[in-house]
Scaffold this active site. Sequence first.
Site, mmCIF file in Angstrom:
data_model
loop_
_atom_site.group_PDB
_atom_site.id
_atom_site.type_symbol
_atom_site.label_atom_id
_atom_site.label_comp_id
_atom_site.label_asym_id
_atom_site.label_seq_id
_atom_site.Cartn_x
_atom_site.Cartn_y
_atom_site.Cartn_z
ATOM 1 N N ASP A 158 0.831 -1.199 0.000
ATOM 2 C CA ASP A 158 0.000 0.000 0.000
ATOM 3 C C ASP A 158 0.867 1.250 0.000
ATOM 4 O O ASP A 158 2.026 1.240 0.422
ATOM 5 C CB ASP A 158 -0.965 0.013 1.183
ATOM 6 N N GLU A 187 -0.078 -0.831 5.928
ATOM 7 C CA GLU A 187 1.018 -0.318 6.746
ATOM 8 C C GLU A 187 0.925 1.190 6.860
ATOM 9 O O GLU A 187 1.205 1.758 7.912
ATOM 10 C CB GLU A 187 2.371 -0.710 6.146
#
Length: 425
Positions: free
Chosen positions: A98, A163
């Site tokens: 991400d 994250e």
Amino acid sequence: MSATLRLTEQLISRPSVTPLDEGCIDLLSARLGALGFVCERMDSGPDSFRVVNLWAKREGFNPLAQENRGQSATKSAANEGEAHTTPIKTLVFAGHTDVVPTGPLEQWHSHPFTPSHRNGVLYGRGAADMKTSIAAMVVAVEEFLAAHPQPGLSIAFLLTSDEEGPATDGTVVVCKQLKARGEVLDYCIVGEPTSVSHLGDMIKNGRRGTMSGKLTIKGVQGHIAYPHLARNPVHLFAPALAQLVATEWDQGNAFFPATSWQVSNMHGGTGASNVIPGELVVDFNFRFCTESTPENLQQRLQAILDQHELDYDLKWTVGGLPFLTTPGELVNAVRGAIHAETGLDTELSTTGGTSDGRFIAKVCPQVIEFGPLNATIHKINECVDVSSLDPLKNIYKGVLERLAGISGMAGASGLAAVADSTSSP
């Protein structure tokens, strides 16, 4: 075009803003599966925030265990005990697919999810944080296994699409599942961008802990012209605030700077200019080292509030505990690989914010972070020098070789004395 650059571009082209993965992990699973990795999806979270998690592992080759299969039952049992005295160790590469939001598209010189080259630089969201690291490690493993099909080292990947966000359904979930089933991890490289001026000039061998608090100071609302009929929580809190700001929480140590306390937000009042507020809400954060514990910091802060006889509510959130990997096998292997590729003697550091390393450190004794330059992470026009991609891949491959005992350990051992004496606050 190198294999590292090609895979990096393929990952950047997927708009995987947290918690979206947009097919990154499917792409990586296919590459790893072709190498003999067993790929497990450990997705988590509600449908509205579904997080994609991957645990992929390829077991190392144990020649003693292999030899036992051809022995007699009696001899096999004896040799089996011998084999168990030299267990295959596991290196994990941890990363996130991400990325943070792009920000205003009109401020980008090219579309953030269209990999673009200008003057030897690759632009795109995730170029530095951290799709380049993932691509470099995958290609490093491909080259390593092509040269050494049966290494005495197990290799694993732990990848998540959560994250950059709340990080509640990503790495932490995978680590809990691995711990519950007794998975043994020995080394972990987190592919965070740690380099400052040159590739390999800094690695993180630890991180500070983080703990936040939401403090509500209670007063009595009233007319600003009649302060004797009210209790202003801003004024009541001011002396305590001054004391908190002046407090030395600890002095740090050889690896960590001193613990710091910072106010992030403060709000009180209705917005009207003639009303004394009835309460004051203060958001604050501790970044703390291994010299302090959450419990100790909480007790000391609350003692200061009580000393000033404040009426308050306080809610705590511990975001992560500090961790530290002292110089040893993993640090020396990384330092040796960096030196072999770049000639640099890397600096050990624990500065910066938190990472998923805080979760992994609970299940893995040696954790470091290493990746490309971090000057443009989370910025408009995030980028990475194309010339650094294959050197990064070579360093990762060098770490694999050293931990597998294939090459380079003499160089790593030669750096051990430097590693043992080097620290950075």
